[in-house]
Design an enzyme around this catalytic site. Structure first.
Site, PDB file in Angstrom:
ATOM      1  N   TYR A 138       0.844  -1.204   0.000  1.00  0.00           N
ATOM      2  CA  TYR A 138       0.000   0.000   0.000  1.00  0.00           C
ATOM      3  C   TYR A 138       0.877   1.250   0.000  1.00  0.00           C
ATOM      4  O   TYR A 138       0.619   2.207  -0.748  1.00  0.00           O
ATOM      5  CB  TYR A 138      -0.906  -0.014   1.221  1.00  0.00           C
ATOM      6  CG  TYR A 138      -1.824   1.178   1.347  1.00  0.00           C
ATOM      7  CD1 TYR A 138      -2.919   1.334   0.501  1.00  0.00           C
ATOM      8  CD2 TYR A 138      -1.605   2.150   2.321  1.00  0.00           C
ATOM      9  CE1 TYR A 138      -3.771   2.431   0.608  1.00  0.00           C
ATOM     10  CE2 TYR A 138      -2.456   3.251   2.439  1.00  0.00           C
ATOM     11  CZ  TYR A 138      -3.534   3.378   1.577  1.00  0.00           C
ATOM     12  OH  TYR A 138      -4.368   4.466   1.692  1.00  0.00           O
ATOM     13  N   ASN A 167      -3.747   8.560  10.744  1.00  0.00           N
ATOM     14  CA  ASN A 167      -4.891   7.667  10.916  1.00  0.00           C
ATOM     15  C   ASN A 167      -6.166   8.490  11.066  1.00  0.00           C
ATOM     16  O   ASN A 167      -6.238   9.392  11.909  1.00  0.00           O
ATOM     17  CB  ASN A 167      -4.702   6.810  12.169  1.00  0.00           C
ATOM     18  CG  ASN A 167      -3.449   5.966  12.098  1.00  0.00           C
ATOM     19  OD1 ASN A 167      -3.343   5.053  11.302  1.00  0.00           O
ATOM     20  ND2 ASN A 167      -2.469   6.301  12.938  1.00  0.00           N
ATOM     21  N   HIS A 181      -9.937  -0.314   9.984  1.00  0.00           N
ATOM     22  CA  HIS A 181      -8.801   0.218  10.722  1.00  0.00           C
ATOM     23  C   HIS A 181      -9.023   0.060  12.227  1.00  0.00           C
ATOM     24  O   HIS A 181     -10.110  -0.280  12.689  1.00  0.00           O
ATOM     25  CB  HIS A 181      -8.584   1.690  10.356  1.00  0.00           C
ATOM     26  CG  HIS A 181      -8.013   1.870   8.986  1.00  0.00           C
ATOM     27  ND1 HIS A 181      -8.659   2.578   7.993  1.00  0.00           N
ATOM     28  CD2 HIS A 181      -6.860   1.428   8.427  1.00  0.00           C
ATOM     29  CE1 HIS A 181      -7.925   2.568   6.895  1.00  0.00           C
ATOM     30  NE2 HIS A 181      -6.828   1.879   7.131  1.00  0.00           N
TER      31      HIS A 181
END
Length: 358
Positions: A138, A167, A181
């Site tokens: 990624y 995040n 997540h």
């Protein structure tokens, strides 16, 4: 400058960040903001993307679409993460360039940085050492995307800016137990463990009908539901989370992220970022975050507090922790005139409330 009537295409407009960016643009008076669902436009299909740009010819593009997931998904779907993201970026950025799009904002991730990067991580840490193995595919895709934008700017004079958010969490988050997540997954696990502890299987079934888990849905027996949820570390009044709980993480409310993105889209140009470089022109992307961090254990405690969960939180040290620390430097962002507004404890309460109402 963008005019309020200019057509702006938000790729990924139904996702966590894309939906917030679209709402932010509209709240600022932009009247021609468009999006396409995956069913309407497959961004992996180059012919479909070219046809879309031929027909719509947007003035600006926000590329918030991506194949994303948590540590489990990144570890088990490595080919999907690099292939699909490279395809999306190549198609959207490539067609934006071919169609003379005036402004483009590319969204990456702070996972682009080396595992052992200095903390807080400055933009210039990019490509200085090895990446974190679990999310390497990624990260490589996102590095390719930001370098494509930077290279087009340098060779052809385009005005494409890449931003690297920390995040994210917020409304329209992904709560899937297998590929979400850490924060939304933690909220759902704690919530379901609380319901199991209260033997409230009716509400558990409602949850599973809304967001099914492979191998189980709301029609299953109590025993089968409890057995399947246990595979994800969810037990009556008890949750088992991955890792040791010791890694440090930074979290940003998605609507703050959207505001930062729109601020940059409207006010920050490649020429501004280029002028800051000393020597070679590189690493002109912008970190977006809060500059604040906490341990995963502290995060779990904050989630338990928001959910009024009185049960037990356990840690499975046989599972990977990922990068031990990943705090991004926000000096460049602050110098460009933007600061976050939502602090994490309040944001967790907001997200838990959103989850319950959806």
């Amino acid at each position: 400058m963008l005019d309020k009537k200019d057509k702006i295409y938000v790729a990924g407009h139904r996702g966590l960040v894309g939906s917030a960016i679209m709402a932010n643009l509209r709240s600022r008076g932009f009247t021609n903001v468009i999006g396409r669902s995956h069913a309407e436009l497959d961004l992996i299909d180059p012919i479909a993307v070219r046809t879309f740009f031929d027909e719509e010819n947007p003035v600006a593009v926000v590329l918030a679409a991506a194949h994303v997931g948590g540590i489990m998904a990144n570890s088990t779907q490595r080919a999907d993460f690099i292939y699909q993201n490279l395809q999306i970026q190549q198609n959207v950025i490539g067609e934006a360039f071919r169609h003379g799009v005036r402004r483009l904002l590319f969204l990456g991730s702070t996972c682009i940085y080396p595992r052992e990067a200095p903390q807080p991580i400055p933009e210039d840490a990019l490509l200085t050492s090895a990446l974190e193995y679990t999310n390497e595919p990624y990260a490589i895709a996102k590095i390719a995307g930001l370098k494509l934008c930077e290279s087009l700017n340098l060779q052809y004079g385009t005005d494409y800016v890449a931003v690297m958010p920390t995040n994210l969490y917020g409304p329209n988050d992904n709560f899937h137990l297998e590929n979400s997540h850490v924060l939304p997954a933690m909220i759902r696990k704690v919530h379901l463990a609380k319901l199991l502890g209260e033997e409230d299987y009716a509400t558990v079934r409602t949850d599973l009908e809304k967001r099914p888990v492979s191998g189980i849905d709301g029609s299953a027996s109590d025993e089968d539901i409890a057995r399947r949820l246990a595979d994800f570390g969810i037990f009556p009044g008890r949750v088992r989370l991955w890792g040791t709980g010791t890694p440090l993480r930074e979290f940003l409310w998605s609507e703050d992220m959207a505001d930062a993105c729109v601020h940059i889209l409207l006010n920050v140009h490649f020429s501004d970022l280029k002028s800051q470089c000393k020597g070679d022109i590189r690493n002109t992307h912008i970190n977006i975050g809060t500059g604040k961090e906490l341990t995963i254990k502290q995060l779990a405690e904050a989630v338990a507090d928001a959910a009024d969960f009185k049960g037990t939180i356990e840690w499975d040290a046989t599972k990977p922790d990922g990068t031990m620390r990943k705090l991004c430097s926000v000096d460049r962002l602050h110098a460009l005139g933007w600061h976050h507004t939502v602090e994490l404890p309040d944001g967790i309460r907001r997200l838990y409330s959103w989850y319950l109402s959806h």
